[in-house]
Design a protein around this motif. Structure first.
Motif, PDB file in Angstrom:
ATOM      1  N   HIS B  43       0.871  -1.189   0.000  1.00  0.00           N
ATOM      2  CA  HIS B  43       0.000   0.000   0.000  1.00  0.00           C
ATOM      3  C   HIS B  43       0.896   1.223   0.000  1.00  0.00           C
ATOM      4  O   HIS B  43       2.110   1.123   0.230  1.00  0.00           O
ATOM      5  N   SER B  44       0.317   2.374  -0.235  1.00  0.00           N
ATOM      6  CA  SER B  44       1.140   3.592  -0.211  1.00  0.00           C
ATOM      7  C   SER B  44       0.507   4.652   0.682  1.00  0.00           C
ATOM      8  O   SER B  44       0.723   5.841   0.495  1.00  0.00           O
ATOM      9  N   TYR B  45      -0.274   4.193   1.656  1.00  0.00           N
ATOM     10  CA  TYR B  45      -0.889   5.163   2.575  1.00  0.00           C
ATOM     11  C   TYR B  45       0.161   5.783   3.476  1.00  0.00           C
ATOM     12  O   TYR B  45       1.163   5.162   3.811  1.00  0.00           O
ATOM     13  N   LEU B  95      -1.701  -9.045  -2.251  1.00  0.00           N
ATOM     14  CA  LEU B  95      -2.756  -8.039  -2.274  1.00  0.00           C
ATOM     15  C   LEU B  95      -2.131  -6.667  -2.393  1.00  0.00           C
ATOM     16  O   LEU B  95      -1.020  -6.444  -1.915  1.00  0.00           O
ATOM     17  N   PHE B  96      -2.843  -5.760  -3.022  1.00  0.00           N
ATOM     18  CA  PHE B  96      -2.340  -4.388  -3.032  1.00  0.00           C
ATOM     19  C   PHE B  96      -3.488  -3.393  -3.029  1.00  0.00           C
ATOM     20  O   PHE B  96      -4.582  -3.688  -3.506  1.00  0.00           O
ATOM     21  N   GLY B 299      -9.046   0.752  -3.901  1.00  0.00           N
ATOM     22  CA  GLY B 299      -9.541  -0.607  -3.743  1.00  0.00           C
ATOM     23  C   GLY B 299      -8.432  -1.507  -3.261  1.00  0.00           C
ATOM     24  O   GLY B 299      -7.243  -1.166  -3.335  1.00  0.00           O
ATOM     25  N   ILE B 300      -8.842  -2.661  -2.784  1.00  0.00           N
ATOM     26  CA  ILE B 300      -7.854  -3.672  -2.453  1.00  0.00           C
ATOM     27  C   ILE B 300      -7.987  -4.765  -3.508  1.00  0.00           C
ATOM     28  O   ILE B 300      -9.086  -5.206  -3.816  1.00  0.00           O
ATOM     29  N   PHE B 301      -6.832  -5.108  -4.102  1.00  0.00           N
ATOM     30  CA  PHE B 301      -6.865  -5.969  -5.281  1.00  0.00           C
ATOM     31  C   PHE B 301      -6.020  -7.209  -5.061  1.00  0.00           C
ATOM     32  O   PHE B 301      -5.102  -7.209  -4.232  1.00  0.00           O
ATOM     33  N   ALA B 312      -6.518 -14.734   0.599  1.00  0.00           N
ATOM     34  CA  ALA B 312      -6.417 -13.323   0.237  1.00  0.00           C
ATOM     35  C   ALA B 312      -7.800 -12.692   0.199  1.00  0.00           C
ATOM     36  O   ALA B 312      -7.996 -11.562   0.673  1.00  0.00           O
ATOM     37  N   ILE B 313      -8.761 -13.409  -0.353  1.00  0.00           N
ATOM     38  CA  ILE B 313     -10.102 -12.837  -0.407  1.00  0.00           C
ATOM     39  C   ILE B 313     -10.653 -12.664   1.005  1.00  0.00           C
ATOM     40  O   ILE B 313     -11.319 -11.678   1.311  1.00  0.00           O
TER      41      ILE B 313
END
Ligand SMILES: Nc1ncnc2c1ncn2[C@@H]1O[C@H](COP(=O)(O)OP(=O)(O)O)[C@@H](O)[C@H]1O
Ligand SMILES: [Mg+2]
Lengths: 362, 741
Positions: B43-45, B95-96, B299-301, B312-313
């Motif tokens: 993530h890039s938060y 996940l990203f 979103g989370i992908f 992951a889901i």
């Protein structure tokens, strides 16, 4: 052809006064040599005449017309620099022609003049070369040629020979002298070498610390130096100086110093003085009454002459003798000298000014 | 991830210790032995958003006995690049979290796997439908939404007590508050940014794609939206023309902008204590509809290469649960996608969140199809042209459409690499043969033997240099023979060069043509180098003279432009030439002249670039000249002065010829630098107007990065630049060689 006059010319660099005030009259066609030790302000004087340096005060006139406020290019003077200052990106021909091209002489006239001067200085074969392809002597000739082509009113030389070796220097000195005889222009020549000054000059000006010490012909300067500085500067080997005491002696005076006892017929100012004797005026004598006696240190033979170094009292002196005569003296032996009255130079011990005998009352 | 081998020994030891400890623990509690699945999340938060996310992750790790999530922060600016590199190589995340607009590309290039059907429909009901819509690509759900961002109206309560309901009302209020001479504006928004303009476009019923999904900009509705915004800017003049950088923030915080159209990030930029409100965008009086801004959804992908789809889901669902969302809404101050969270009092009672939520109903998901990237540049270009009055909306959009067609041209057909391989092989063979022949010469062999030690010493440096210089060069050269589409390179032979040199796609005099840009580059280089030379030499001559007092001071002063990084200088000059806020126009106005719109005409824009580059370039020439002047003996000039040369003649006949040996290499170097002076062009004029002031290097950059990633085409440009400069340096070599006689 022109005369040059300096009236009260002075120069300060910042707070330092280099030249207090110079007055100088140079007649048309004179070869004037400005001589003095390094740093005494000779170049500055020359540069002021050329217009490369502005005088802080005073006035420079050429041919009676003031040029003080004129640019170098409007003074019609030519200058030969110590470093030659040849334009490195121009051939010898272009260097010579540069000034003529600037004043828009016709090309044919330029070519003719360059050829003529090249001939005169023996540069004919070098015309297409660049300065870096020339020897020192050749460069110096080009530098002179560059001045000559222009036929300027005044030639200025700033130690033009000082970077050359002794042999070349002697040769070029002769050439310069011939050149002057040929061109008959006014030339101001700066050097620190008194031999150059003596050999070249019509008139010599001796400068020290920015002040003119004496102005005269080489002969005058040699025979009657105006002060102890000039006396010591002109002549080679340099003049010997002895501290002496002068006392009254009847009608005349008596001069005494360790190793010296001399009666003078004229009346001289009494008290301490400095006696100057040129090495070639010291004549060895077998006469026990000869006025000077000293001790021999070293004999230096130089071909037909020899320099004899010795001491009179504690003062080292040098005598110039013929080699035959000098050979008779061994180191540590005693030697006596005679002196002709004419050969005596007396100076004030403090001011260094030349002393003269008091006028004889009839 | 570091390999164990590369970790310091102490770390390895402590890890062994931890492992032993873990064994003990595991041995003691056999019930826990079910191996946990470890998942990586990128993530890039930053700041509070990051804290909120990481808290949720920590809670998940605590609660779950089967899954462990490692979250890894990746800088926003490098995110896409790293993701695109890592996933195909199998060391990407499972996940990203990122903005949704790239999912089309990710799906097409096999980096993202859709999760359609994996989450019960009932559970999807917890999200705002608009946010789910954004995450659908090709009718498949591609991720779960975390948060949304859209544009709303911000207003300064002191200037605007109640926000306008319609644009007619807004225009009335704004007109009253606009004072151009004081730089006061009723409304501020980036009218030349298509991201913002889209709100109006959709508000007028406009569209971006035709029924077959192809970009289509020149529709009547789109034209109307552009006319409307053009009128706000140019007729009503309530909106500044050119809003770049952080100008919006500055104006709003200074009380100079009464109303602003901006997104939720703006909340963090408004200075404390300023009394402001937010409101939904007012209704467009002409269409009777509100503007409909883009909504972008974080979103989370799920990575296509993840081996733990089920786990992951599960994590995706956990991180988008109402509780996790509540944390992100309250701690992270996000506008979360969960409807229930917006009903909880903490969020419900936040009037600002309410407005964004309200506006969300009138948004259009930012298109996530790959074709969208053809839209941006032509659309932005049309906006700039219209806002500066250089084109009518209809014409501008027609032109944009043409440009899109051009950009969308299918890539050249693949070429048969065999002939190229043969030619390359022959060339290499020839080079090797030449080498061997040279090596076979006895004197060469002797030299090699004698200098063996020297070769050995020089080898490491030589190899490193070759690696550093040759590798990128060869890579660039190779790329020039390929076409790039959707993450894949196809070999097309010399086709890129042919296209560039034959100017197939555009006319010769179009700014997009190689020859037009080449001509501008030559003009640019020649004028700049000449100006640098003249200014540099003139200043050096002036500073040399004794009469310039304080010349040591000036010398430093004049070298300063050189000491400042050139992109900073370029940005400063860009500001100086700003039409409305720049000091150049302020000066012109103070002198009673009309302000100039610098970047709307070729020559003024070119001049702005020139001035900037002159400022950057003269110190180099000045320093070179000062150095060379020191080496010229002063008596040469004195000799010339005595010889009768005026100051000008001395300069012309003595100084200049002697400076030449130093100046010629400086001019040659300056030429190469100026020829490739990317920063100035890119940052000052940016190629405006219409790419006409672009030079080859900035044009190459635009082909690669602003226009659908035509890397091959751009590399062909770069290679041509290289050969042009190589030719130039060959031509000038004779000038540089010393000893002309
Ligand atoms: N431009 C200058 N600034 C300051 N002092 C200088 C300058 N030119 C010369 N001088 C000083 O003036 C004195 C005389 O210099 P100069 O005329 O060149 O002497 P000379 O040529 O007799 O050797 C020297 O002490 C020198 O240091
Ligand atoms: Mg001197």
């Amino acid at each position: 052809m022109a005369s040059v006059t300096l009236r009260g010319v002075g120069k300060d660099f910042g707070a330092t006064t280099i030249l207090p005030s110079i007055d100088l009259e140079i007649a048309d066609g004179t070869f004037l040599v400005l001589v003095g030790p390094s740093g005494c302000g000779k170049s500055t004087v020359l540069r002021i005449v050329a217009g490369l340096e502005a005088a802080t005060r005073g006035d420079v006139a050429i041919d009676g017309e003031s040029v003080t406020d004129k640019k170098p290019r409007d003074r019609d003077v030519a200058m030969v620099f110590q470093s030659y200052a040849l334009y490195p990106h121009m051939t010898v021909r272009e260097n010579l022609a540069f000034a003529l091209r600037l004043r828009k002489d016709p090309q044919a006239a330029i070519d003719a003049r360059v050829a003529e001067v090249g001939e005169m200085l023996g540069l004919g074969a070098l015309l297409e070369r660049f300065p870096r392809q020339l020897s020192g002597g050749q460069r110096q000739r080009v530098a002179m040629g560059r001045a000559i082509v222009r036929r300027p009113r005044v030639f200025l030389f700033d130690e033009p020979l000082s970077t050359l070796d002794a042999a070349l220097r002697g040769k070029l000195r002769v050439e310069l002298k011939r050149l002057h005889q040929q061109l008959k222009s006014t030339m101001i020549y700066v050097t620190h070498d008194q031999i150059e000054a003596m050999t070249l000059a019509d008139q010599i000006v001796v400068l020290n610390g920015g002040v003119i010490q004496q102005h005269g012909t080489p002969d005058e300067l040699y025979r009657r130096p105006a002060n102890r500085f000039v006396a010591g500067f002109i002549g080679s080997p340099p003049m010997n100086f002895l501290d002496v005491e002068i006392a009254k002696d009847g009608d005349g005076s008596a001069m005494r110093a360790p190793g010296l006892e001399l009666r003078l017929p004229e009346r001289w100012p009494e008290g301490p003085a400095v006696l100057g004797l040129r090495p070639n005026d010291l004549v060895p004598s077998d006469d026990a009454a000869a006025p000077l006696s000293g001790e021999v240190d070293v004999v230096e033979p130089i071909g037909w002459e020899a320099h004899l170094h010795g001491r009179i009292g504690e003062t080292p002196v040098c005598a110039q003798l013929t080699a035959d005569v000098a050979r008779r003296y061994e180191p540590a032996s005693t030697i006596r000298f005679d002196i002709a009255p004419r050969a005596l130079h007396l100076f004030d011990r403090d001011s260094g000014a030349r002393l003269s005998a008091e006028a004889q009352d009839a | 991830m570091l390999d164990d081998e590369r970790r310091p020994a102490s770390v390895r030891t402590s890890r062994r210790f931890a492992f032993a400890l873990a064994l003990l623990v595991v041995g003691g509690f056999p019930s826990l032995v079910t191996a946990r699945t470890t998942l990586t999340l990128w993530h890039s938060y930053q700041g509070d958003e990051r804290k909120a996310l990481e808290t949720s992750v920590a809670r998940l790790n605590e609660r779950s006995t089967t899954i462990r999530v490692n979250s890894l922060w990746v800088p926003y600016s490098a995110f896409i690049r790293r993701l695109n590199q890592a996933i195909p190589r199998g060391h990407g995340p499972d996940l990203f979290i990122f903005a949704h607009e790239h999912i089309g590309n990710w799906v097409e290039s096999g980096r993202l796997q859709p999760i359609e059907g994996a989450v019960p429909t009932s559970e999807l009901d917890r999200f705002f439908p608009e946010t789910l819509a954004a995450l659908r690509y090709d009718d498949k759900l591609c991720g779960l939404p975390l948060a949304f961002k859209n544009l709303v109206l911000f207003y300064n309560r002191k200037l605007v007590p109640t926000p306008p309901k319609s644009f007619d009302e807004l225009i009335r209020i704004a007109k009253r508050l606009t004072r151009h001479e004081e730089h006061r504006y009723g409304l501020v928004f980036k009218s030349t940014d298509f991201y913002v303009h889209a709100a109006f476009l959709f508000g007028f019923g406009g569209t971006l794609f035709d029924e077959r999904g192809r970009p289509r900009l020149d529709t009547p509705e789109n034209v109307r939206s552009l006319e409307f915004v053009r009128d706000l800017v140019r007729r009503e003049q309530i909106v500044p023309r050119n809003v770049a950088g952080d100008l919006i923030t500055k104006l709003f915080n200074a009380g100079l902008a009464a109303m602003v159209i901006n997104g939720p990030w703006f909340l963090g930029e408004i200075k404390a204590g300023l009394d402001f409100g937010v409101a939904p965008l007012p209704v467009l009086s002409q269409s009777g509809r509100p503007p409909r801004p883009f909504v972008t959804v974080d979103g989370i992908f799920l990575s296509a290469k993840s081996n733990h789809r089920a786990a992951a889901i599960e994590v995706m669902r956990a991180l988008t649960s109402d509780d996790a969302a509540f944390l992100r809404a309250t701690l992270g101050k996000q506008l979360v996608a969960n409807r229930a969270v917006h009903r909880r009092p903490e969020v419900r009672d936040d009037p600002k969140a309410r407005v964004f939520r309200q506006q969300l109903r009138d948004t259009v998901p930012m298109p996530n199809v790959p074709a969208m990237r053809f839209v941006w540049e032509p659309a932005n270009r049309a906006l700039r042209k219209v806002m500066r009055g250089a084109a009518e909306p209809r014409a501008a959009l027609t032109e944009a459409q043409k440009r899109i067609r051009m950009l969308m041209q299918p890539p050249p057909p693949p070429a048969n690499p065999v002939p190229y391989a043969i030619v390359l092989g022959l060339l290499l063979l020839g080079a090797v043969a030449l080498w061997i022949r040279r090596l076979a010469q006895p004197q060469m062999r002797r030299a090699m033997r004698e200098n063996r030690a020297a070769y050995a010493f020089a080898a490491p440096a030589t190899i490193t240099l070759l690696g550093l210089l040759i590798t990128p060069f060869v890579m660039g050269a190779v790329v020039a023979f390929f076409a790039y589409r959707n993450g894949a390179f196809t070999f097309v032979g010399a086709r890129n060069f042919v296209d560039v040199l034959l100017s197939r796609e555009v006319g010769l005099t179009d700014p997009l043509s190689f020859y037009y840009t080449f001509a501008v580059t030559v003009l640019w280089t020649a004028l700049n180098v000449a100006a640098h030379l003249v200014i540099g030499v003139a200043l050096a001559m002036a500073l040399r003279d004794k009469w310039v007092k304080l010349r040591a001071f000036y010398r430093v002063l004049f070298i300063l432009p050189w000491a400042v990084p050139n992109y900073i200088t370029a940005l400063v000059w860009r500001g100086i030439f700003d039409e409305e806020f720049g000091s150049m126009n302020a000066l012109l106005q103070a002198l009673g002249a009309e302000p100039v719109n610098w970047f709307s005409h070729f020559w003024t824009s070119f001049a702005a670039n020139m001035v900037t580059n002159m400022w950057l370039g003269f110190p180099f020439m000045m320093v070179v000249t000062l150095g060379a002047l020191q080496a010229i003996p002063s008596d040469l000039e004195e000799a010339a002065a005595v010889d009768g040369a005026s100051a000008a003649q001395r300069f012309r006949h003595v100084v200049l010829p002697l400076l030449a040996p130093a100046l010629i290499p400086a001019v040659i170097m300056g030429t190469v630098w100026t020829f490739n002076m990317f920063n100035v062009i890119y940052l000052v004029s940016g190629g405006e107007p219409d790419g006409s002031t672009e030079i080859l290097i900035s044009e190459a950059y635009k082909w690669a990065f602003d226009r659908y990633e035509r890397y091959g085409y751009a590399s062909a440009y770069a290679l041509l630049i290289f050969f042009i400069l190589l030719g130039y340096s060959r031509l000038t070599r004779r000038l540089r060689e010393p000893g002309r006689t």
